[in-house]
Each structure stands twice: as C-alpha cells, then as structure tokens.
Design an enzyme around this catalytic site. Sequence first.
Site, PDB file in Angstrom:
ATOM      1  N   LYS A   6     -14.908   1.755  -8.480  1.00 16.59           N
ATOM      2  CA  LYS A   6     -14.764   0.903  -7.292  1.00 16.59           C
ATOM      3  C   LYS A   6     -15.809   1.292  -6.231  1.00 16.59           C
ATOM      4  CE  LYS A   6      -9.904   0.004  -8.280  1.00 16.59           C
ATOM      5  NZ  LYS A   6      -8.476   0.214  -7.950  1.00 16.59           N
ATOM      6  N   GLN A  64      -5.055   4.367  -4.425  1.00  9.52           N
ATOM      7  CA  GLN A  64      -4.978   4.174  -5.874  1.00  9.52           C
ATOM      8  C   GLN A  64      -3.583   4.544  -6.379  1.00  9.52           C
ATOM      9  OE1 GLN A  64      -7.397   2.750  -7.680  1.00  9.52           O
ATOM     10  NE2 GLN A  64      -6.277   2.901  -9.602  1.00  9.52           N
ATOM     11  N   ASP A 116      -5.804  -4.599  -1.678  1.00 10.71           N
ATOM     12  CA  ASP A 116      -5.073  -4.677  -2.946  1.00 10.71           C
ATOM     13  C   ASP A 116      -4.006  -5.773  -2.921  1.00 10.71           C
ATOM     14  OD1 ASP A 116      -5.913  -2.863  -4.962  1.00 10.71           O
ATOM     15  OD2 ASP A 116      -5.079  -1.169  -3.838  1.00 10.71           O
TER      16      ASP A 116
HETATM   17  N1  GUN Z   1      -3.655   1.042 -10.259  1.00 14.26           N
HETATM   18  C1  GUN Z   1      -3.822   0.149 -11.263  1.00 14.26           C
HETATM   19  N2  GUN Z   1      -4.397  -0.973 -10.793  1.00 14.26           N
HETATM   20  C2  GUN Z   1      -4.590  -0.799  -9.471  1.00 14.26           C
HETATM   21  C3  GUN Z   1      -5.152  -1.600  -8.443  1.00 14.26           C
HETATM   22  O1  GUN Z   1      -5.578  -2.748  -8.641  1.00 14.26           O
HETATM   23  N3  GUN Z   1      -5.180  -1.046  -7.212  1.00 14.26           N
HETATM   24  C4  GUN Z   1      -4.693   0.194  -6.956  1.00 14.26           C
HETATM   25  N4  GUN Z   1      -4.737   0.641  -5.710  1.00 14.26           N
HETATM   26  N5  GUN Z   1      -4.155   0.962  -7.880  1.00 14.26           N
HETATM   27  C5  GUN Z   1      -4.113   0.467  -9.133  1.00 14.26           C
END
Ligand code: GUN
Length: 314
Positions: free
Chosen positions: A60, A104, A127
């Site tokens: 990311k 995350q 998110d």
């Molecule tokens: N864990 C798995 N997918 C995601 C996501 O799209 N965002 C976040 N913050 N954690 C995740």
Amino acid sequence: MMAQEQSQARLLEGKQVADAIKQEVAREVAQLRDQHGVTPCLTAVLVVDDPASAVYVRNKVRACAEVGINSQKIDLPASTTSAELLSVVQRLKSNDDVDGILVQLPLPKQIDDSQIIEAIDPAKDVDAFHPTNVGYLAMGRPRFVPCTPAGIIELLDRNQIAIAGANACVVGRSQIVGRPVASLLLQRHATVTICHSKTRDLPSVTRQADILIAAIGRPGFIRGDFIKPGATVVDVGVNQLSNVDQAREFFGAESNRRIEAIEKRGYTLIGDVHPAEADLVAGYRTPVPGGVGLLTVAMLMRNTLQAAKWRRNL
Ligand code: GUN
C-alpha cells in the site's frame, strides 16, 4: 456447445485494471497539486503481528509513491494495548495533514477492533469500515466504499461482465468483503444471495450464480460442482498452502511452478476457489495471487485522493 471438459476459464488478471486505475489517480493527484497545491497523505498503522499484513501494508505504501500520494507508516509492537492504539488514531484524527487513516486488520486479540475503527474520523476512513460509511453504503448512498469490494466491481465493469440482472452469490459475510460487496452488487441491480457456514446445500445455491464471489478464507473450498457453467468466479481468498500433494491436486498444469515456490519459500498462495476444477467449468476466474488483491490497493489510492478532495470541499 459440447466439450465442457476441455473448456478453460479466462483469467481476469488484476494487473491491467489496477494499473489503469492507478494511472487515473496519478493524473488527478498531479492536477490537485498543480491547481490547489495539495498532495494527499495516507497514514497506515500496522500492529506488527502477522507477516502477511506487513506485506500488504508495504504494498500500500509503495503504491502511494507510484501515484504521487504522500504516505507514512506507523509500526507498533504486537503487545500494543487498545488504549495505546486508540491514542495513535486520535492523534491522526486531529492532524490536519493526514487525509487517510488505515489501520491494518486483523489486530492482535487484546485489541478491540470496533473501538479502534469507530475512533477513525469518517472523513479520513479510506477503508470505509466506520459505521457511518457502512451505513451510507447500506442505504445505497455510498461515500467511501471498502477497497476490495469496490475493486471487484471495477474488475467486472472493465471486463464488460454485466452485473444488472445477474444472479450474484456471495459466499462469506465478513465486514470487510462479504457484506459490502453484496451491498454494491445490489446497488448495481444484481439479484444477490449471501451464503455462509449455516447455508443448507451450499453447492445448489452457488450453482445458480452468474457471478460467484468466494470470500470465506478456506483454501480451494469452491469446487467445480459449486459453479454454474460459464459463470464468473471472483476469488477473494488469500491462503497459504505448504502441502506439495495438495498443490498438485489444486493447481493442475500450474503445479510444478507452485511446488517450486513451496520448496523455495515454504508456501504458495491459494484462494478460496479450487483453480483446476473451476477452470473446467467457469467462464472467467480471478487468479490468486494477481487478481482481486491488486485492485484493493488501487482502490485505496482512489479513496485517499477522494478524502483529500472532500476534506477541502474540492
Ligand atoms: N485486512 C484485509 N483487508 C484489509 C483492508 O482492505 N484494509 C485493512 N485495513 N485491513 C485489511
């Protein structure tokens, strides 16, 4: 048409679509900078616990650099408490330079996920996990849309797979994927069925689906007889597989390459769909890796750009 046995699903690769979206975002980021002197900023918070999460966060942050978005990564130890993480999130919430906050998931078990998510400013919630954004999406008035579900819709649209009127079946009801992708498909006028661990005779339900979304977290769970011939199968699972015999069974013609990966790294990635069986029945299938995951990152870039614009009423 005869010879179903010999048919081979077309792969819906994520890379082309993700690259196209990132290019669009990069162009807009440059415009925002030139016209308004604004560069979006994403802060990713990783509570270091799970090696896979570390890889996702790194990807990311790397994508931010690709599209010209500023980013910052905060690593916290696995022993971090709810109160400590809460204070980090509250600090980011009041920092006007931060446009997007991403914590995350999953978080270590001593931390209350909901409490953390609810502390994120909905205007910085790239998110789209905050109840405010979940609520807007459920009402059919989306603001931020969760990245993986939004990426799935882009992948379908940009491969000209019709959603309106299609029977869509979502297997899995998680907050991150199952529920929101069902909302988005409904908003796009699909007839949506959501299945889960208590669904009776699951294959008889999934076999009705023109679009089948697998988001359960069980390696190779969706077998050939779960799939309607010609269906589009979107595989959201990311599971590690280290058993060589299973790899041979799952991957068919691709198994030599996969077994080499197991021997080299200790595992290979497999989704929730049995790839070799699905390929004999499905019309389209998203690969793992190289499918939906790349779209998740691209949509995060779009959401971060969106946050920077909305926060300034641009
Ligand atoms: N864990 C798995 N997918 C995601 C996501 O799209 N965002 C976040 N913050 N954690 C995740």
